[in-house]
Structure formats: C-alpha cells, structure tokens
Scaffold this active site. Structure first.
Site, PDB file in Angstrom:
ATOM      1  N   LYS A 195       0.847  -1.204   0.000  1.00 43.39           N
ATOM      2  CA  LYS A 195       0.000   0.000   0.000  1.00 43.39           C
ATOM      3  C   LYS A 195       0.878   1.249   0.000  1.00 43.39           C
ATOM      4  CE  LYS A 195      -3.979   1.922   2.596  1.00 43.39           C
ATOM      5  NZ  LYS A 195      -4.810   1.761   3.799  1.00 43.39           N
ATOM      6  N   SER A 245     -10.045  -0.313   7.113  1.00 43.28           N
ATOM      7  CA  SER A 245      -9.429  -0.098   5.805  1.00 43.28           C
ATOM      8  C   SER A 245      -8.781  -1.324   5.172  1.00 43.28           C
ATOM      9  CB  SER A 245      -8.395   1.026   5.890  1.00 43.28           C
ATOM     10  OG  SER A 245      -9.041   2.264   5.835  1.00 43.28           O
ATOM     11  N   SER A 269      -9.703   2.065   2.931  1.00 45.39           N
ATOM     12  CA  SER A 269      -8.774   2.763   2.058  1.00 45.39           C
ATOM     13  C   SER A 269      -7.813   1.829   1.313  1.00 45.39           C
ATOM     14  CB  SER A 269      -7.968   3.772   2.862  1.00 45.39           C
ATOM     15  OG  SER A 269      -7.200   3.113   3.853  1.00 45.39           O
TER      16      SER A 269
END
Lengths: 470, 100, 475
Positions: A72, A171, A147
């Site tokens: 990420k 997330s 996210s």
C-alpha cells in the site's frame, strides 16, 4: 502460496518468471483497474533475479524468497515513491524502509509496486485518491473499497499474490470484503508502524491481504513481532502459522451480536453470514447471542478520535523539508497555500473536524468525551470475550457500491460501522469471503477475537473459507 | 437541522490548521462540521463518569531507548527532498510572529 | 517600589547533556555543520516514530530529586500542536497533564538570608531546530534558514511558583539553579549556547493585596544580567502604567538588550490554541521505584549542602565558601587538600590567590603536586617569595615542587654555620652603618638582611638571618 514456494524450491519455476507473470497481469489490467499508483517493474525484476541467484546457490532467505508482493502506498519504501495518494507527496521518495517492508525484504520478497488508496488512508472507496479510483475486479463500475482498495483489488484481480494494507477503522477488512479476499487487522501493537504514514496512530495497524486464510497467516507471521523502532510494539511476540484442522470448532463458543444484524444490513449479506454461522454450528460450535450495545457509539467515537489524531499527524506537511511547496512571501501563507494545494477535500474536511474537536473550547465535550466512550467500548468488547471465544459479524453492511454512489461524507463514514470497534478496542479482526450476492459480488464475514488471539481467528477463518467454497 | 457552526469559527479552525480555504470551501466545511457535530451529539449523552479516557487500546510496557548515538543521514540526503535549500540549510520565507 | 509588590515566576528550559537526542539516536552535541545531525525521526519524515532516551528520563528525574520534587511514577507525553518552521512535526512532544516531577523547591541566599522558591513542576520535552535570520531581526528578515541539528535534543522545563519578589532574587535563583544543574551533571548550562534559557512572568499588585495583578511574559533573556535588567525595567514600566490609572496588558514582551528595554511581541490578542492531547505514539512512563531510588543515591552533595559544610566543618567565611561552591573545581581541590590535613585557611587563601589566576589560564594542578608545594614550604626549604616562582613552574613542567626547587638550586639556606661567614662579610663591608646601628638606628636592620639575601640570591632563610644579625650586632 505453499505450492508456489514448492515450485520455487524445486526449481520448476523461477522468481523472474513469477514476477514477469504478475507484471504482465498488471500491464494488461491496470489501465482499467488502477489498483497501483506506482509499478516498480525494474526494481521487482532485479529483486527477482537476486532471489533466483540465492536459490541457485542454495541460500534462500526464507521459503517465500522470490515470491513478490504489492505494498500500500502509505507504507515507506526506500527510494520508491510513496505518495499516500496525495498530491502533496507526489514526488516523495522515502530515505528509509518501513519496518514491515524491511521484513519483506529480509524474506526475499520482490516489491511489485505501490497500491492505490484513499488519500492518507482517509476513506472507504479509494474515490478520495488523487490518482483516481481503484476499481473492483468483480464489477468495474464499483469501488474496490478503502482505504486499502488498491491492495485488495490487486490481489483479487491476480495482479499480485498478496499485499500489505493498513487498517484504522476497517481499511483492510472492508476492501477485502468488497473484493473477495482475506484481510487481517492485527492486534494493536503486534505489527510495527515504523515507516507507515500515520493517519491515527492509536488506531493504525498494518496487516496482510491475501487470496486464502493460510496465505494471510503466512504473511502475518512475517510481519508480527516486536520492533525496537516502535514504542507501541514493545510487548509484541512472534507468530507461528497454525496447524490447520476443522476439529477444534467443536468446542468453540461463537458470539453473535444482535446489533450487527439489524437495520441497515443488506439481506443478501445477512443470508451469507448466517449460512456460514450455521455451518460452524453444524460442525459443533455453539452460537451465543450476545450484545455489543456500545457499537452504537463506535462510528462517532472513531470519527472524533481519528480526525483529532489526523489533524496532528498531518500537520508536518508544511512544505519546509519535503513535499510540494506553493511559494508565498511569508511562512504562514506558504504553509496555508501549500497545504491547501496539496490536500484533497476529504483530508481537509477531516483536518478541520480534528482541529475543531481538539481546540480549547471543544476539547472536553468532544475529544475527551470520545476517549472515555472508547474506554466503555473496549470494556464492552473485552467483557464479551469472557463469554465467547470469537465474535462473528458481517464485515460490511452491503456489498461493493457503485462509483460515485456516496456523495455525502457521513454516509461514507458508515462503511466502517461494523469494523471500527476492533480498532477502538485494539483487538484483531479477520475478514474472510463467505459467499456472493446475486450479482456475484463478494460478501465478507468478520471474525473478532481478544488481544493476540490471531491464531484462533485464522483457524475459524479457515473453516469458514472451506465451507464457502463448497 | 441544527444551527450552523459560526462562520468565524470555521475560519479560525482553518487558520489554526494552516489551510487556505476558498469561499465555497468555508461554506462546505461549515455545513460538514455542523452535520458531524449533530451526528456526534449522542456521544455527549453517554455517562462516562466512571471511566478514564483510553489513549492506548492495548497496555504496553514502555521500553526506553539506551542513550547511544546512531548514524545520522548524510547532509545531502537530509536536504534532498527540501523544496528550497541554501548552504546546507532549509530556507523559508519571512516568519511573521503570530501564532494564530 | 513601596506602593506595589512585585510577583515574579520563572520558566527555565535546561538542555540535558545526553549523548543522543531525546527521541532518536542522532548525536546531540552543539556546533556541528547545519543539518548534519539529523535522521528521518528528528526531521519528522512521514511514518517515523519517537523513542524516548532513557538517559533523558534519568536526568530529568535527577533534576527533580535535586529540586526536592515528587517524582511521579506515572507520567505521560502529549502533543502540543503549532506550526513553526523550526518544528519538524508541527507538534512538540512534551508533558502537559501528567509531568514527571512536581512540588519541589530550591533554597538559596539573598543577602545573607536563606530563601526558598517553590518549584511547581518539571517536565520533559523536545527542543526545536534553530533559525538563522537573513536580516537584523526575525521580522525584518526576508527569509530565514533552518538547521534541525538541535531539533529533538532533550529539555526539561522547570516552572517556579510566582513567589520571587525582586529582580535580583530572580537572578540569584537562576544562578543557584544553574549551579545545581551542573553539580548533578545533567546539563552544561551554557546560556550563550542556549542550553539554559529563561522566560519570566512578572506582575505588580498594590502592596499587601492578595489579588495578583496582570502578568507579562518576558522572553529572550539570554544572560543572568538580562534577566535582572529586564525585570527591573518591567517593574518600573508596569508601576508607571498603574500609576497613570491604566491597566497592564497581558502580553509577551521580548528583552532588547541593546536598547535596554522590553518590547511587545504580538499584536493579535488571541491566546494560542495548542490543541494538546495525549501522544499516541508513546506509551505512558511507569517508573520503577527501585530505579528512582538508584538515581537518588547517585546525587552528589548539592551546592547549599556544601556551603553549609564548608562554613561549619572547615570554618571558612561565607565569602570563601561561596567561592568554592560557585567554582566546584576549586571546591573539590580544596576538599582534597584540606582533608589531607593541611590548614584550611592556608589552602583557601592559596587557591583564591595566585593559583586561581594561573589555574583559569592553564587548568588545574593535581592535588598531590599542590600538597608537595605546601610540604616544602612547611619544611622551610623555600621562602614564601620563592613559592610563587615554584608555583609558576608547577604549571609549566611535570616536575614535583621538590624537583623544581632542586633543579633551580632554590633551597633555602637556613644553616647558621653556612650563613655566618656571609653575615660577617656584609657587616665588615659596611663599618659605618654598623656604627650607626649600634648608636640606635635600628631600621638599618632591614638593610643588612637585604644585603645577606642578595649575597645568597634570595636563598637565605630570613628568620635565620635575623637571628644571626641579632647575635653579631648586639655582641
């Protein structure tokens, strides 16, 4: 992943071949999917060659040496752009690796690239990314969740075998659920946060995202452990991948909180989760109806704390030492203009909220109050674990929504309705696919356990996964 | 619908947070703050008198660092990401002595 | 000043003398090239986390114990949020609601009167970077340069109660505090390098009134003198404001040393809103009571204790004792020499005399070498006058006093049988003077002594010469 590791070990396949395969998938799917912000093909191939060299010399760094991964883009990678999906950091290359990235490198894992997210991990759809939305591989008109949407989409689409996500209020789990992959939000403190760009430090955790529960457990075993660079990880221990068997379910007490099966829960989601629960019951587990009444406060408490901490964590983006500066005649104006230009609307909104709840005249009524309610939530959760071994809920109230469907921020915040509680109380929570809705969209089931009970979550998840596959 | 948060209050927050807002943004955040606080109202009714606040969800022993000097970054690296540097320093425009 | 009572409180920042910084392992020393002692943590790069330096906690605890504070076994770190170019994270890690130490005091002398000032609290925090302004002052500068070497050095902030009543007392307090910090070795306390800094709050109230007046904060007090001068200035300024019937404005003022006055710093009325909240990246500090005990046991004799001992046990005057306390290196030397059995007064006179001048230029001598000098003086091997020459030589050669005397052939001639022929020579060479002496001109005695000394190049023992002359002239 054990198969892949076996193929590598027996030299039936090389790391370069594996990495080339995933880079090929990325090249083919990315124009449409947008799961990655940065693809590091040159770096990944070089790391693959180094892994192959080690294998040929009989010195692999780990069984996973040469198996690539996606990371990420809010996790620092030395020399590789880490943008947090923000314009402010569009050219930022960290001078150091996050401790979790160090762990991946120590295991010999090439990094394919950096995955898309909502800007600074603020959001539930990646629609707040400065680099465009990461689409859902199961339906490209829908969001991948957020996210960690890019990390989930990349794994689901076969662009990466597994990935790292971060989870502050859901997330990892929510996008895992939307994309039909496995995702773990570990116990707070079990995985180092060093080098992970902070959203809300008292809630943030890094976790694994993978196609199977076993893969997630393997990846977690590489991440878990104490890090002298993170004072909040000091008590963490190492994690061993468990031995898998279905038998242990027999004595298991599973808490089913009524609050998570009420209004707002889509019937398709409820059906799938209940079916899994029945399967577990059929294998001998006891379902215990419980109440987690404080979940009613979870979202508001979460928002208050996350915005407060974020307003402080993001204050460092002032255009002095790094990042994009907008020139002005005086420093204050330079700060204000740089931040206004560098941050997107959701980030600004949260900074405004966080500043408000921390400001002198509102601190007690909002921030202090939320911290105390957090204590009540934690006590409520820990109390439940006196009665039951694990708690099972849906991960999200609905399946993946369409891009652009949620215009109202408050509506978006409700995506974390079932997930924020785990972050507030610091407990681990695993999302496992448990079926699909009539449109074929994945449905996730969430398993929560008390602190440091990840092993149990994986074992239950394994059974859920097998029952869903049948 | 609750009364809107005072516009001046929004502007004060933006100043504290060093965010230059357009007229439209001020209005937008005025509404957003109001909505958020309205929704957050139910938290205020919770009786929390019996508990302290939680800053750390998991209690952790604080291991202190030994006082040993480690390596610093080479100066070129320190300055490498700086938007404006001169003679080994980061450069910033005029500092106006004002906290708010 | 009789119409008003002055109320002063001080906030002192002391940089702790650790090897590495407070929250990262960069070197904490002063004077390196700009931005050469920085790492991702102290630059506030995204994703970095602070790690508390154990030594900083130890030193802060030590300071708290020396200031008779409660050491709180539970304390906590907080974030104080504000934007400034020298503050890398745009928040300072400090301790707000739960400081490490509180409720202590410091005792010190003001004009022979022992007074006590209460310490409200001591907390740990991190230092900011250093700004260099392109122009004369911060406001007059078109741009400023930032050096983060200093960013993250550990500080303690010591806050006194508002119970200091005159500018001079404030200075004496700060001097005593500085001394205390250097005694316990937690700081080098150099005001010129900023490792000791002081802000002062001062207000005036009508004499005897229980209600405090409006306080003014004075910053930029870079020396003891500046502290006293600024407070004196502010005392007069505020009393004039009050005399005119106006109110003192609550504000921050800065001391302009060149102009000799305080100047208002901010025009905007808002108090800063620091949005302080608990630091999520750091667990609370839970000190082990045994650890605190160990630190307590490591605290050496403190300045006031030493002063009392020097006066009480060694019979020194306040003036002498104060000298030895204020210059602890001299104090240590004194104690070594005095404890080896030498006469206290002799030693202190010696240390405060020529020795002090030489030692400041060239550094101290070992106590054994000084004791050696006292030894040969005691043996009358050399005279007091010669002792000065030997002392000079001790500072420039590694020899002992005895070796120096021998090498230079300086031994005093005290043997009457060796001196008698010289005395005879002198007397025979001056028959008229001998005559005049015998007629009663006794002051000529000195002349004869001088002649003998000259003849012996100063090596004759004056007492022995006296005795011989007496003998020869009277007979």
């Amino acid at each position: 992943m054990r198969n892949l590791a076996h193929l590598l070990e027996t030299r039936q396949v090389s790391s370069r071949e594996i990495v080339e395969h995933y880079l090929g998938e990325i090249k083919q799917q990315e124009p449409d999917l947008n799961a990655f912000i940065t693809v590091d093909d040159v770096g990944a191939l070089a790391q693959a060659d180094a892994a192959d060299m080690r294998r040929s010399q009989g010195n692999p760094l780990s069984p996973w040496d040469g198996i690539p991964i996606a990371v990420k883009d809010n996790i620092s990678t030395k020399g590789l752009k880490t943008t947090c999906a923000s314009r402010f950091l569009s050219n930022y290359k960290p001078l150091f690796d996050a401790s979790v990235v160090r762990s991946l490198r120590d295991a010999g894992m090439p990094i394919l690239g950096k995955t898309n997210l909502d800007e600074f991990a603020m959001g539930s759809s990646t629609e707040y990314s400065a680099y465009g939305v990461a689409r859902n591989p199961h339906d490209r008109t829908r969001v991948s969740g957020g996210s960690s949407g890019g990390s989930a989409a990349a794994v689901a689409a076969g662009e990466a075998p597994w990935s790292l996500g971060t989870d502050t209020g859901g997330s990892i789990r929510q996008p895992a659920s939307f994309c039909g992959v496995v995702g773990l939000k570990p116990t707070y403190g079990w995985v180092s946060r060093y080098g992970v760009v902070a959203l809300a430090p008292s809630l943030d955790q890094v976790g694994p995202m993978a196609r199977t529960v076993e893969d997630a457990a393997i990846l977690f075993s590489l991440l878990a452990g104490p890090d002298p660079k993170d004072a909040t990880s000091a008590d963490a221990r190492n994690f061993e991948v468990p031995f898998w068997d279905d038998q242990f379910v027999k004595d298991l007490k599973i808490g089913v909180p009524e609050e998570f099966f009420g209004e707002g829960l889509h019937p398709d989601v409820e059906k799938a989760v209940r079916r899994s629960l029945r399967t577990l019951e059929g294998q001998g587990a006891t379902l215990v109806p419980i109440s987690l009444a404080t979940n009613d406060y979870a979202i508001d408490t979460y928002l208050t704390l996350v915005t407060a901490e974020a307003s402080s964590s993001l204050a460092r983006y002032d255009g002095v030492r790094y990042g994009e500066r907008v020139h002005a005649a005086d420093s204050n104006t330079m700060f204000s203009k740089s931040r206004a230009a560098g941050f997107g609307p959701e980030v600004k909104r949260r900074i405004m909220l966080g500043t408000y709840v921390l400001s002198a005249s509102h601190y007690e009524a909002y921030y202090e109050q939320a911290q105390r309610v957090r204590t009540l939530i934690k006590l409520d959760v820990l109390d439940a674990f006196k009665q039951v071994d694990v708690i099972i809920t849906p991960t999200t109230p609905t399946t993946a929504f369409t891009i652009g469907a949620k215009r109202n921020p408050l509506e978006m915040y409700l995506s974390d309705l079932f997930t924020a509680m785990a972050n507030l109380s610091g407990i681990p929570a695993l999302s496992v696919p448990c079926g699909t809705d009539p449109k074929g969209l994945p449905i996730g089931l969430q398993i929560m356990g008390s602190h440091f009970r990840e092993e149990l979550l994986f074992k239950v998840g394994y059974v859920v996964e097998r029952s869903a596959a049948r | 619908m609750l009364r809107l948060i005072d516009r001046q209050e929004v502007i004060r927050m933006a100043r504290l947070a060093r965010l230059e807002l357009s007229e439209a943004e001020v209005e937008q955040y005025q509404a957003d703050l109001t909505n958020f606080l309205t929704s957050g109202k139910k938290l205020q009714k919770v009786d929390v008198s019996a508990v302290e606040g939680t800053s750390h969800a998991v209690s952790i022993t604080h291991e202190l660092r030994k006082d040993e000097v480690g390596s610093s970054l080479p100066r070129e690296e320190v300055l490498s990401a700086g938007p404006e540097t001169v003679d080994g320093f980061f450069k910033v425009p005029r500092i106006v002595e004002e906290q708010e | 000043m009789t119409r008003y009572d002055t109320v002063i409180g001080l906030e002192i920042h002391v940089a702790l003398l650790t090897q590495s910084k407070f929250l990262c392992s960069c070197r904490a020393s002063f004077g390196a090239p700009p931005n050469s002692q920085c790492c991702p943590v102290c630059l506030g790069l995204p994703g970095t986390l602070p790690l508390i330096n154990e030594k900083a906690v130890e030193y802060a605890t030590k300071a708290g114990l020396a200031l008779k504070c409660n050491i709180n076994h539970y304390s906590r770190f907080d974030r104080k949020n504000y934007f400034y170019p020298d503050l890398p994270k745009a928040f300072q890690i400090t301790q707000d609601a739960f400081p490490l130490c509180n409720d202590g005091y410091l005792e010190y002398y003001v004009d022979d009167q022992l007074v006590r000032t209460a310490i409200t609290r001591i907390h740990l925090e991190e230092e900011a970077g250093k700004l260099i302004h392109s122009g004369e002052s911060i406001v007059a500068s078109e741009y400023s340069l930032v050096d983060y070497n200093r960013a993250g050095i550990p500080l303690i902030e010591i806050v006194t109660a508002p119970d200091i009543h005159q500018p001079k007392q404030a200075r004496l307090f700060l001097e005593q505090l500085r001394l205390l910090m250097s005694y316990i070795g937690v700081s080098d306390t150099k005001m010129e390098e900023g490792s000791l800094r002081c802000d002062a709050n001062i207000s005036l109230k009508p004499s005897g009134s229980p209600v405090l007046g409006t306080k003014v904060e004075i910053k930029n007090l870079n020396s003891f003198r500046a502290l006293e001068k600024a407070l004196e200035y502010e005392e007069i300024r505020q009393s004039q404001v009050l005399d005119s019937g106006a109110k003192v404005r609550q504000e921050s003022r800065t001391w302009d040393d060149r102009a000799g006055k305080t100047v208002s710093m901010r025009s905007k009325g808002d108090a800063p809103d620091y949005r302080i909240f608990p630091e999520p990246d750091l667990p609370p500090l839970n000190l082990d009571p045994v650890w605190v005990e160990l630190i307590a046991a490591s605290i050496p004799e403190l300045p006031l204790e030493r002063l009392n001992r020097l006066e009480g046990e060694y019979g020194l005057s306040r003036y002498e004792a104060t000298f030895l306390v204020n210059y602890p290196d001299f104090g240590e030397l004194f104690l070594e020499l005095a404890d080896s059995g030498l006469d206290c007064k002799t030693v202190v006179n010696f240390l405060m005399g020529d020795y002090a001048r030489l030692a400041r230029e060239k550094g101290h001598l070992d106590s054994e070498r000084i004791a050696g000098l006292f030894q040969i003086l005691d043996e009358r091997l050399i005279s007091q006058t010669q002792a000065k020459e030997v002392l000079d030589a001790l500072f420039s050669s590694p020899q002992t006093a005895r070796e120096i005397v021998k090498d230079k052939g300086m031994e005093v001639v005290g043997d009457p049988e060796r001196l008698r022929p010289i005395v005879h020579q002198v007397l025979e060479a001056n028959p008229q003077l001998v005559e005049r002496f015998k007629l009663g001109e006794t002051k000529l005695h000195g002349f004869f002594v001088g002649q003998v000394m000259r003849a012996t190049q100063g090596k004759a023992d004056p007492e022995a010469v006296n005795a011989l002359l007496q003998e020869e002239l009277v007979n």
